[in-house]
Design a protein around this motif. Sequence first.
Motif, PDB file in Angstrom:
ATOM      1  N   SER A  74      90.596  37.290   2.955  1.00 30.11           N
ATOM      2  CA  SER A  74      92.160  38.652   3.647  1.00 30.11           C
ATOM      3  C   SER A  74      93.350  37.674   2.060  1.00 30.11           C
ATOM      4  O   SER A  74      93.786  38.640   1.862  1.00 30.11           O
ATOM      5  N   ARG A  75      93.208  36.652   1.526  1.00 28.23           N
ATOM      6  CA  ARG A  75      94.086  36.222   0.915  1.00 28.23           C
ATOM      7  C   ARG A  75      93.412  37.097  -0.873  1.00 28.23           C
ATOM      8  O   ARG A  75      94.251  37.275  -1.704  1.00 28.23           O
ATOM      9  N   ALA A  76      92.554  37.113  -0.862  1.00 28.00           N
ATOM     10  CA  ALA A  76      91.644  38.144  -2.733  1.00 28.00           C
ATOM     11  C   ALA A  76      92.156  39.065  -2.456  1.00 28.00           C
ATOM     12  O   ALA A  76      92.105  39.991  -3.154  1.00 28.00           O
ATOM     13  N   ILE A  77      92.115  39.750  -0.575  1.00 29.75           N
ATOM     14  CA  ILE A  77      92.891  41.530  -0.806  1.00 29.75           C
ATOM     15  C   ILE A  77      94.638  41.111  -0.940  1.00 29.75           C
ATOM     16  O   ILE A  77      95.219  42.091  -1.815  1.00 29.75           O
ATOM     17  N   THR A  78      95.138  39.920  -0.449  1.00 22.46           N
ATOM     18  CA  THR A  78      96.798  39.706  -0.926  1.00 22.46           C
ATOM     19  C   THR A  78      96.546  39.477  -2.308  1.00 22.46           C
ATOM     20  O   THR A  78      97.524  40.170  -3.039  1.00 22.46           O
ATOM     21  N   LEU A  79      95.601  39.173  -3.285  1.00 16.30           N
ATOM     22  CA  LEU A  79      96.665  38.827  -4.324  1.00 16.30           C
ATOM     23  C   LEU A  79      96.105  40.219  -5.149  1.00 16.30           C
ATOM     24  O   LEU A  79      96.496  40.590  -6.062  1.00 16.30           O
ATOM     25  N   ILE A  80      94.857  40.960  -4.378  1.00 14.39           N
ATOM     26  CA  ILE A  80      94.607  42.228  -5.422  1.00 14.39           C
ATOM     27  C   ILE A  80      95.509  43.010  -5.329  1.00 14.39           C
ATOM     28  O   ILE A  80      96.376  43.819  -6.243  1.00 14.39           O
TER      29      ILE A  80
END
Length: 397
Positions: A74-80
């Motif tokens: 989820s945090r990686a997608i938020t970063l993207i």
Amino acid sequence: MAKYTTSKPSWVPEEKDDKFACSVMSGIEGVKDTTTGNINPMLASGKMKPKRRLIMSEDEYVDGVLKGDRMVLSRAITLIESNSSKHFVKAQRVLQRLLPHTGKALRIGITGVPGAGKSTIIEAFGNMLCDRGHRVAVLSVDPTSSVTRGSILGDKTRMGTLSRRQEAYIRPSPAGGTLGGVARKSRETMLMCEAAGYDVILIETVGVGQSETTVRSMVDFFMLVVLTGAGDDLQGIKKGIMELADAIVINKADGDNLLKAKVARGEYERMIEYIRPATEGWQTHAYTCSAYTKDGIPELWEVIRAFREVTEKSGVFQKRRRGQLLEWMHSMIDEHLHSLFFEDPVITGRMPEVREAVLQGVISPTQAVKELVNMFDVDRAARRQVDLFHPERETRT
């Protein structure tokens, strides 16, 4: 120390009890985290330690995603999804390292008019796949208001049972006004989910009459969900979206609506005869199902499995995947050049004067475009770029 206040929502009764334990917290001014926004002032003062790391390294993102950690995913997608240039560089490096672990999932696009039951079909379909040992990721694109620029992002509410399953991951994203109702970073999000081990990716589009070719260019199998009473044969042929569908699904085929759904299926079958198949070597057909009774859901999965078997055998599956990569590259070029142009300091400095001249009728829009393009220096713009994988090579103006 930063302070914040709490207040009672307007909908809470004056004499509230334990059933109304909700309160509204104001924003915390002056305390900002580089990725997640406002944080507790106790953390800022050092009196409390965070339960999780506020800033993660590239290695932590990569390792967490590969382990299937849903919080890290989820945090990686938020970063993207972040529009920050600093986050963009980090996100692209993480994505590059995860690319070797992508490409193995079956990608299914689901579209249809609002109210057709896309979310309920996805929940029934996803639960069935989880029961059969699959891991399912749902990328649900929510409509963005043209007035407030906000999105409800409430698809998890409709998928209550699926969202609680460990084998499933649901990520709602705002459409943001993009063509076809597909978020700008949906492709990268899809790859992240594949790297996390999800073998079936379901992408639900907004379905509000915009062009759906964007999601068609991202998925292997494209499903159109429709309702009964969609119009006569000619009206159906006029709907360009049908030319993109690998399957047309008439939902809510239960109860008093069952007979109407069967009639609608026959009508759509006749319409399909006049439309060129969306996928070479595959004949599109209409099917009925009920997300409520689950009738027709297993049969729909068998259709998708047959589609994959046929297209992989003929080579169409691999050909479509290669074409999608090139289309993705071309769309990124368009987006990148657009950003280079409008972020150029010379262009931004000249733009207000040119706009005013257009509005006053001094010059035509065509003349304005010609003047601005002539002022744009590609070499100057290139010098402002960051080498994603060798940041020490970045050239600053």
